[in-house]
Design an enzyme around this catalytic site. Sequence first.
Site, PDB file in Angstrom:
ATOM      1  CG  HIS A  37      -0.038   0.092   2.492  1.00 13.20           C
ATOM      2  ND1 HIS A  37       0.447  -1.032   3.142  1.00 13.20           N
ATOM      3  CD2 HIS A  37       0.480   1.158   3.150  1.00 13.20           C
ATOM      4  CE1 HIS A  37       1.211  -0.653   4.161  1.00 13.20           C
ATOM      5  NE2 HIS A  37       1.242   0.674   4.186  1.00 13.20           N
ATOM      6  CG  HIS A 121       7.535   4.936   1.473  1.00 10.78           C
ATOM      7  ND1 HIS A 121       7.228   6.037   2.233  1.00 10.78           N
ATOM      8  CD2 HIS A 121       7.307   3.867   2.271  1.00 10.78           C
ATOM      9  CE1 HIS A 121       6.848   5.654   3.439  1.00 10.78           C
ATOM     10  NE2 HIS A 121       6.880   4.324   3.489  1.00 10.78           N
TER      11      HIS A 121
HETATM   12  O1  3AM Z   1       3.438   2.373   4.612  1.00 12.29           O
HETATM   13  P1  3AM Z   1       4.581   2.038   5.496  1.00 12.29           P
HETATM   14  O2  3AM Z   1       4.900   0.587   5.510  1.00 12.29           O
HETATM   15  O3  3AM Z   1       5.776   2.899   5.297  1.00 12.29           O
HETATM   16  O4  3AM Z   1       5.413   1.821   9.150  1.00 12.29           O
HETATM   17  C1  3AM Z   1       4.002   1.773   9.183  1.00 12.29           C
HETATM   18  C2  3AM Z   1       3.394   1.605   7.821  1.00 12.29           C
HETATM   19  O5  3AM Z   1       4.097   2.454   6.950  1.00 12.29           O
HETATM   20  C3  3AM Z   1       3.464   3.116   9.571  1.00 12.29           C
HETATM   21  O6  3AM Z   1       2.126   3.086   9.128  1.00 12.29           O
HETATM   22  C4  3AM Z   1       2.009   2.204   8.017  1.00 12.29           C
HETATM   23  C5  3AM Z   1       0.939   1.181   8.262  1.00 12.29           C
HETATM   24  O7  3AM Z   1       1.240   0.429   9.389  1.00 12.29           O
HETATM   25  N1  3AM Z   1       3.541   3.352  11.007  1.00 12.29           N
HETATM   26  C6  3AM Z   1       3.416   2.445  11.988  1.00 12.29           C
HETATM   27  N2  3AM Z   1       3.569   3.038  13.183  1.00 12.29           N
HETATM   28  C7  3AM Z   1       3.801   4.343  12.946  1.00 12.29           C
HETATM   29  C8  3AM Z   1       4.044   5.489  13.763  1.00 12.29           C
HETATM   30  N3  3AM Z   1       4.061   5.396  15.096  1.00 12.29           N
HETATM   31  C9  3AM Z   1       3.795   4.553  11.543  1.00 12.29           C
HETATM   32  N4  3AM Z   1       3.999   5.742  10.976  1.00 12.29           N
HETATM   33  C10 3AM Z   1       4.235   6.783  11.830  1.00 12.29           C
HETATM   34  N5  3AM Z   1       4.233   6.666  13.161  1.00 12.29           N
END
Ligand code: 3AM
Length: 207
Positions: A37, A121
């Site tokens: 995603h 990304h």
């Molecule tokens: O889309 P990506 O994989 O970059 O890393 C987590 C994931 O990002 C991010 O939210 C997306 C869905 O889980 N994520 C998880 N915890 C987070 C936080 N505390 C976070 N982003 C910012 N702060």
Amino acid sequence: MNRLFVALALPDHVRAALSGLRRGFPGARWVAEENFHLTLRFIGEVDNRAMDDIAEELDRVREPGFDLELDGFGSFETKGKVRALWARILASEDLNHLQRKIDTALDAVGVARETRRFKPHVTLARFRDAPLDRVNELICEASPFSAGPFPIGSFTLFRSFLHRDGPVYRPEMVYPLDGDAFSDPYFDEFRDDDEYDFQDENAVPSH
Ligand code: 3AM
């Protein structure tokens, strides 16, 4: 509590192409094909009432659909160790605009602002502490990579369930982006009510 984030779901063929990038790499946790995603905004844990407010506010966002393209890779690092490998999204003003609209909508219902700058990304793999040169080798092996352009016709409020064998992301709400009806030249001609005489079925615009 509900762990939420707002993201773009990706078409099946794009997720399949991303899945083909998996490589043997010690300590890598690759994202499952169904989970790829593009995060627009991480929300975090909220109660049911806040979730309803968020869902309602997101429903007010009106933006057109657009195309996206993936091209190449990048990584997030801290202290010389790579934490995530991702596919790069080609710069898109439409995407940035939608992301800002979503930020504003979430501000309105009191969701804490993300302090990091939006960097579009698609995460492919996460690492505890992979050395940068090893990840760069992996990137070289997987290059070149591109996908798209592919259409984005909606954004999604996802709920995330953290399990020992990886997260499950469940779409809670899907918000369609405006289709291209308003860019249809025929539709455009008849859009302005002032120029259309509803009494006369054969009326044409005055210009
Ligand atoms: O889309 P990506 O994989 O970059 O890393 C987590 C994931 O990002 C991010 O939210 C997306 C869905 O889980 N994520 C998880 N915890 C987070 C936080 N505390 C976070 N982003 C910012 N702060």
